[in-house]
Write a protein that holds these residues in place. Structure first.
Motif, PDB file in Angstrom:
ATOM      1  N   ASN A  59      20.193  -5.730  -1.498  1.00 22.25           N
ATOM      2  CA  ASN A  59      20.297  -4.436  -1.399  1.00 22.25           C
ATOM      3  C   ASN A  59      19.174  -3.703  -2.317  1.00 22.25           C
ATOM      4  O   ASN A  59      19.201  -2.285  -2.252  1.00 22.25           O
ATOM      5  CB  ASN A  59      21.697  -3.863  -1.848  1.00 22.25           C
ATOM      6  N   HIS A  60      18.272  -4.460  -3.010  1.00 23.52           N
ATOM      7  CA  HIS A  60      17.229  -3.759  -3.659  1.00 23.52           C
ATOM      8  C   HIS A  60      16.226  -4.883  -3.714  1.00 23.52           C
ATOM      9  O   HIS A  60      15.998  -5.793  -3.497  1.00 23.52           O
ATOM     10  CB  HIS A  60      17.450  -3.152  -4.904  1.00 23.52           C
ATOM     11  N   ILE A  61      14.997  -4.276  -4.085  1.00 21.87           N
ATOM     12  CA  ILE A  61      13.729  -5.074  -4.386  1.00 21.87           C
ATOM     13  C   ILE A  61      13.206  -4.781  -5.831  1.00 21.87           C
ATOM     14  O   ILE A  61      13.281  -3.689  -6.369  1.00 21.87           O
ATOM     15  CB  ILE A  61      12.678  -4.999  -3.513  1.00 21.87           C
ATOM     16  N   HIS A  62      12.344  -5.635  -6.345  1.00 19.38           N
ATOM     17  CA  HIS A  62      12.005  -5.589  -7.518  1.00 19.38           C
ATOM     18  C   HIS A  62      10.506  -6.023  -7.468  1.00 19.38           C
ATOM     19  O   HIS A  62       9.948  -6.948  -6.671  1.00 19.38           O
ATOM     20  CB  HIS A  62      12.478  -6.503  -8.882  1.00 19.38           C
ATOM     21  N   MET A  63       9.416  -5.307  -7.858  1.00 24.69           N
ATOM     22  CA  MET A  63       8.025  -5.528  -8.031  1.00 24.69           C
ATOM     23  C   MET A  63       7.294  -5.183  -9.276  1.00 24.69           C
ATOM     24  O   MET A  63       7.759  -4.229  -9.837  1.00 24.69           O
ATOM     25  CB  MET A  63       7.082  -4.683  -6.786  1.00 24.69           C
ATOM     26  N   LEU A  64       6.348  -6.035  -9.764  1.00 26.46           N
ATOM     27  CA  LEU A  64       5.482  -5.831 -10.755  1.00 26.46           C
ATOM     28  C   LEU A  64       3.987  -5.610 -10.207  1.00 26.46           C
ATOM     29  O   LEU A  64       3.390  -6.371  -9.961  1.00 26.46           O
ATOM     30  CB  LEU A  64       5.357  -6.659 -11.792  1.00 26.46           C
ATOM     31  N   ILE A  65       3.765  -4.455  -9.985  1.00 28.01           N
ATOM     32  CA  ILE A  65       2.344  -3.938  -9.345  1.00 28.01           C
ATOM     33  C   ILE A  65       1.374  -3.319 -10.314  1.00 28.01           C
ATOM     34  O   ILE A  65       1.688  -2.615 -11.063  1.00 28.01           O
ATOM     35  CB  ILE A  65       2.768  -2.810  -8.255  1.00 28.01           C
ATOM     36  N   GLN A  66       0.192  -3.621  -9.897  1.00 30.63           N
ATOM     37  CA  GLN A  66      -1.020  -3.113 -10.833  1.00 30.63           C
ATOM     38  C   GLN A  66      -1.688  -2.166  -9.931  1.00 30.63           C
ATOM     39  O   GLN A  66      -2.469  -2.815  -8.814  1.00 30.63           O
ATOM     40  CB  GLN A  66      -1.918  -4.164 -11.505  1.00 30.63           C
ATOM     41  N   VAL A  67      -1.839  -1.168 -10.024  1.00 33.63           N
ATOM     42  CA  VAL A  67      -2.650  -0.018  -9.090  1.00 33.63           C
ATOM     43  C   VAL A  67      -3.968   0.047  -9.549  1.00 33.63           C
ATOM     44  O   VAL A  67      -4.356  -0.105 -10.617  1.00 33.63           O
ATOM     45  CB  VAL A  67      -1.919   1.397  -9.231  1.00 33.63           C
ATOM     46  N   ALA A  68      -4.857   0.465  -8.540  1.00 33.30           N
ATOM     47  CA  ALA A  68      -6.254   0.729  -8.605  1.00 33.30           C
ATOM     48  C   ALA A  68      -6.317   2.383  -8.749  1.00 33.30           C
ATOM     49  O   ALA A  68      -5.720   3.105  -9.442  1.00 33.30           O
ATOM     50  CB  ALA A  68      -7.022   0.155  -7.579  1.00 33.30           C
ATOM     51  N   GLU A  69      -7.124   2.948  -7.683  1.00 36.42           N
ATOM     52  CA  GLU A  69      -7.195   4.402  -7.676  1.00 36.42           C
ATOM     53  C   GLU A  69      -6.169   5.074  -6.924  1.00 36.42           C
ATOM     54  O   GLU A  69      -5.915   6.126  -7.148  1.00 36.42           O
ATOM     55  CB  GLU A  69      -8.765   4.520  -6.849  1.00 36.42           C
ATOM     56  N   MET A  70      -5.549   4.347  -5.844  1.00 38.36           N
ATOM     57  CA  MET A  70      -4.569   5.000  -4.930  1.00 38.36           C
ATOM     58  C   MET A  70      -3.383   4.974  -5.984  1.00 38.36           C
ATOM     59  O   MET A  70      -2.777   3.783  -6.378  1.00 38.36           O
ATOM     60  CB  MET A  70      -4.194   3.885  -3.777  1.00 38.36           C
ATOM     61  N   PRO A  71      -2.596   6.262  -6.091  1.00 33.44           N
ATOM     62  CA  PRO A  71      -1.288   6.225  -6.872  1.00 33.44           C
ATOM     63  C   PRO A  71      -0.214   5.319  -6.454  1.00 33.44           C
ATOM     64  O   PRO A  71      -0.178   4.980  -5.038  1.00 33.44           O
ATOM     65  CB  PRO A  71      -0.936   7.737  -6.563  1.00 33.44           C
ATOM     66  N   LEU A  72       0.806   5.123  -7.339  1.00 32.51           N
ATOM     67  CA  LEU A  72       1.845   4.048  -6.624  1.00 32.51           C
ATOM     68  C   LEU A  72       2.768   4.818  -5.600  1.00 32.51           C
ATOM     69  O   LEU A  72       2.968   4.062  -5.017  1.00 32.51           O
ATOM     70  CB  LEU A  72       2.613   3.815  -7.971  1.00 32.51           C
ATOM     71  N   GLY A  73       2.709   6.036  -5.551  1.00 32.38           N
ATOM     72  CA  GLY A  73       3.585   6.489  -4.592  1.00 32.38           C
ATOM     73  C   GLY A  73       3.140   6.495  -3.258  1.00 32.38           C
ATOM     74  O   GLY A  73       3.904   6.315  -2.364  1.00 32.38           O
ATOM     75  N   ALA A  74       1.834   6.492  -3.373  1.00 33.05           N
ATOM     76  CA  ALA A  74       1.228   6.278  -1.692  1.00 33.05           C
ATOM     77  C   ALA A  74       1.435   4.742  -1.410  1.00 33.05           C
ATOM     78  O   ALA A  74       1.965   4.598  -0.089  1.00 33.05           O
ATOM     79  CB  ALA A  74      -0.163   6.543  -1.875  1.00 33.05           C
ATOM     80  N   ILE A  75       1.523   3.893  -2.337  1.00 30.28           N
ATOM     81  CA  ILE A  75       1.808   2.436  -1.793  1.00 30.28           C
ATOM     82  C   ILE A  75       3.070   2.419  -1.548  1.00 30.28           C
ATOM     83  O   ILE A  75       3.550   1.729  -0.304  1.00 30.28           O
ATOM     84  CB  ILE A  75       1.410   1.538  -2.885  1.00 30.28           C
ATOM     85  N   MET A  76       4.069   2.935  -2.146  1.00 27.59           N
ATOM     86  CA  MET A  76       5.758   2.749  -2.003  1.00 27.59           C
ATOM     87  C   MET A  76       5.877   3.204  -0.586  1.00 27.59           C
ATOM     88  O   MET A  76       6.738   2.927   0.082  1.00 27.59           O
ATOM     89  CB  MET A  76       6.382   3.186  -3.109  1.00 27.59           C
ATOM     90  N   LEU A  77       5.239   4.623  -0.527  1.00 27.08           N
ATOM     91  CA  LEU A  77       5.551   5.214   0.832  1.00 27.08           C
ATOM     92  C   LEU A  77       5.033   4.436   2.236  1.00 27.08           C
ATOM     93  O   LEU A  77       5.943   4.160   2.985  1.00 27.08           O
ATOM     94  CB  LEU A  77       4.794   6.520   0.757  1.00 27.08           C
ATOM     95  N   ARG A  78       3.932   3.769   2.016  1.00 28.14           N
ATOM     96  CA  ARG A  78       3.672   2.853   3.052  1.00 28.14           C
ATOM     97  C   ARG A  78       4.466   1.691   3.299  1.00 28.14           C
ATOM     98  O   ARG A  78       4.705   1.340   4.439  1.00 28.14           O
ATOM     99  CB  ARG A  78       2.196   2.266   2.631  1.00 28.14           C
ATOM    100  N   ILE A  79       4.831   1.020   2.006  1.00 27.82           N
ATOM    101  CA  ILE A  79       5.746  -0.152   2.289  1.00 27.82           C
ATOM    102  C   ILE A  79       7.191   0.294   2.830  1.00 27.82           C
ATOM    103  O   ILE A  79       7.639  -0.265   3.935  1.00 27.82           O
ATOM    104  CB  ILE A  79       6.020  -0.737   1.021  1.00 27.82           C
ATOM    105  N   ALA A  80       7.672   1.461   2.194  1.00 25.27           N
ATOM    106  CA  ALA A  80       9.195   1.620   2.470  1.00 25.27           C
ATOM    107  C   ALA A  80       9.066   2.075   3.908  1.00 25.27           C
ATOM    108  O   ALA A  80      10.142   1.867   4.797  1.00 25.27           O
ATOM    109  CB  ALA A  80       9.705   2.465   1.574  1.00 25.27           C
ATOM    110  N   SER A  81       8.286   3.060   4.196  1.00 32.68           N
ATOM    111  CA  SER A  81       8.470   3.724   5.570  1.00 32.68           C
ATOM    112  C   SER A  81       8.164   2.731   6.698  1.00 32.68           C
ATOM    113  O   SER A  81       8.821   2.756   7.820  1.00 32.68           O
ATOM    114  CB  SER A  81       7.424   4.948   5.785  1.00 32.68           C
ATOM    115  N   SER A  82       7.248   1.911   6.380  1.00 25.30           N
ATOM    116  CA  SER A  82       6.813   0.971   7.540  1.00 25.30           C
ATOM    117  C   SER A  82       8.310  -0.062   7.790  1.00 25.30           C
ATOM    118  O   SER A  82       8.338  -0.425   8.736  1.00 25.30           O
ATOM    119  CB  SER A  82       5.657  -0.094   7.157  1.00 25.30           C
ATOM    120  N   TYR A  83       8.493  -0.411   6.730  1.00 25.10           N
ATOM    121  CA  TYR A  83       9.657  -1.380   6.805  1.00 25.10           C
ATOM    122  C   TYR A  83      10.888  -0.714   7.456  1.00 25.10           C
ATOM    123  O   TYR A  83      11.428  -1.497   8.180  1.00 25.10           O
ATOM    124  CB  TYR A  83       9.983  -2.160   5.526  1.00 25.10           C
TER     125      TYR A  83
END
Length: 306
Positions: A59-83
């Motif tokens: 019922n949950h996920i863990h990730m250890l992410i290293q970001v570049a210029e794109m903020p983490l929020g944008a990455i998580m939005l893409r993953i969560a909304s697509s899935y």
């Protein structure tokens, strides 16, 4: 009171947790986790981010992410909304699949990365899902051991902390993860900083982060994004925030929300207030109008995988 924006540190490591709504399951068939893998891989490539560890629980996920210029929020939005959108299409359900907000900690990787790596990979053991990390197929533990290849998982950084020779490093990693360690989340070395609850690091690390954040200049404001949206779509600010609904307005609002979130300008809740809508409505709008590259990725998923 609105939540403060999370600090975006280019090159920073973040431990991210995303839970199912009301802690309900987020995986419903054997192929769902494979589907999530595909969306994560696509987001990492598009956003130039690196994933150093992951674990997909029930019922949950863990990730250890290293970001570049794109903020983490944008990455998580893409993953969560697509899935969420894809799973709900197959299940013919609506509503929130995930909690409204993911949890993230900025991590001092030099001091805490290995402890965090072991913590993430031992999650299924602590939950009673398996007897050892190696027996659980939905984490990056096997990638570190060299028994599974997932090119979208970055192992070099952590393995180098065990030594320059890759095979020796893997052997030392295997020994390091033979036992779960004493730390549980919120205790010992896994206790967030008392100075900043969004940081896993010592006082010196917090001071460096704060010093760096003082030099960060926001090049965009929500006002400027709204103005650009108005010019781009030929719609006034009043119309954008009106009760009217049509395809062009929907496209404009989606563009505005994505542009503001992905640039790190503001939060979804602030956008919702500006447009006179609920936060849930903005999230649903973003889910219904996923980006073209994500649509193409969905079409390339083989039938029967979920």
């Amino acid at each position: 009171m609105a939540r403060p924006l999370r600090l975006h540190v280019p090159g920073g490591f973040y431990h991210v947790t995303l839970r199912g709504n009301h802690r309900q399951p987020i995986f419903f068939s054997g192929g769902d986790r494979t589907l999530l893998n595909q969306f994560v891989q696509g987001a990492l490539e598009d956003c130039r981010a690196q994933l150093h560890a992951y674990c997909w629980m029930t019922n949950h996920i863990h990730m250890l992410i290293q970001v570049a210029e794109m903020p983490l929020g944008a990455i998580m939005l893409r993953i969560a909304s697509s899935y969420a959108r894809t799973v709900q299409q197959h299940m013919e359900t609506t509503g929130h699949l995930f909690e409204r907000r993911y949890h993230a900690l900025l991590v001092d990787a030099d001091a805490y990365l290995l402890t965090l790596l072991r913590y993430i990979h031992f999650n299924p053991v602590r939950a009673g899902l398996t007897s050892s990390p190696a027996a659980y197929p939905w984490s990056s533990h096997a990638v570190y051991l060299g028994t599974r290849n997932q090119e979208w998982v970055t192992t070099d950084f952590a393995l180098r902390l065990f030594g320059p020779d890759r095979e020796v490093a893997r052997s030392r990693y295997r020994e390091f993860t033979r036992l779960p360690g004493e730390d549980r989340w919120g205790t010992g070395s896994l206790r967030p900083s008392e100075q900043d609850c969004h940081v896993l690091g010592g006082d010196e690390f917090v001071a460096r982060v704060r010093q760096r954040s003082r030099g960060v200049v926001r090049h965009r404001s929500l006002e400027s994004v709204i103005d650009e949206c108005s010019r781009r779509f030929g719609l006034s600010r009043a119309v954008l925030a009106s009760a009217c609904r049509n395809r062009r307005l929907s496209e404009a609002r989606v563009w505005l929300a994505r542009e503001a979130v992905e640039s790190g300008t503001t939060t979804i809740s602030a956008i919702a207030r500006e447009l006179g809508r609920g936060e849930a409505a903005i999230r649903r709008l973003l889910q219904r109008h996923a980006q073209i590259d994500e649509d193409e990725h969905v079409r390339n998923v083989r039938p029967g995988t979920i």
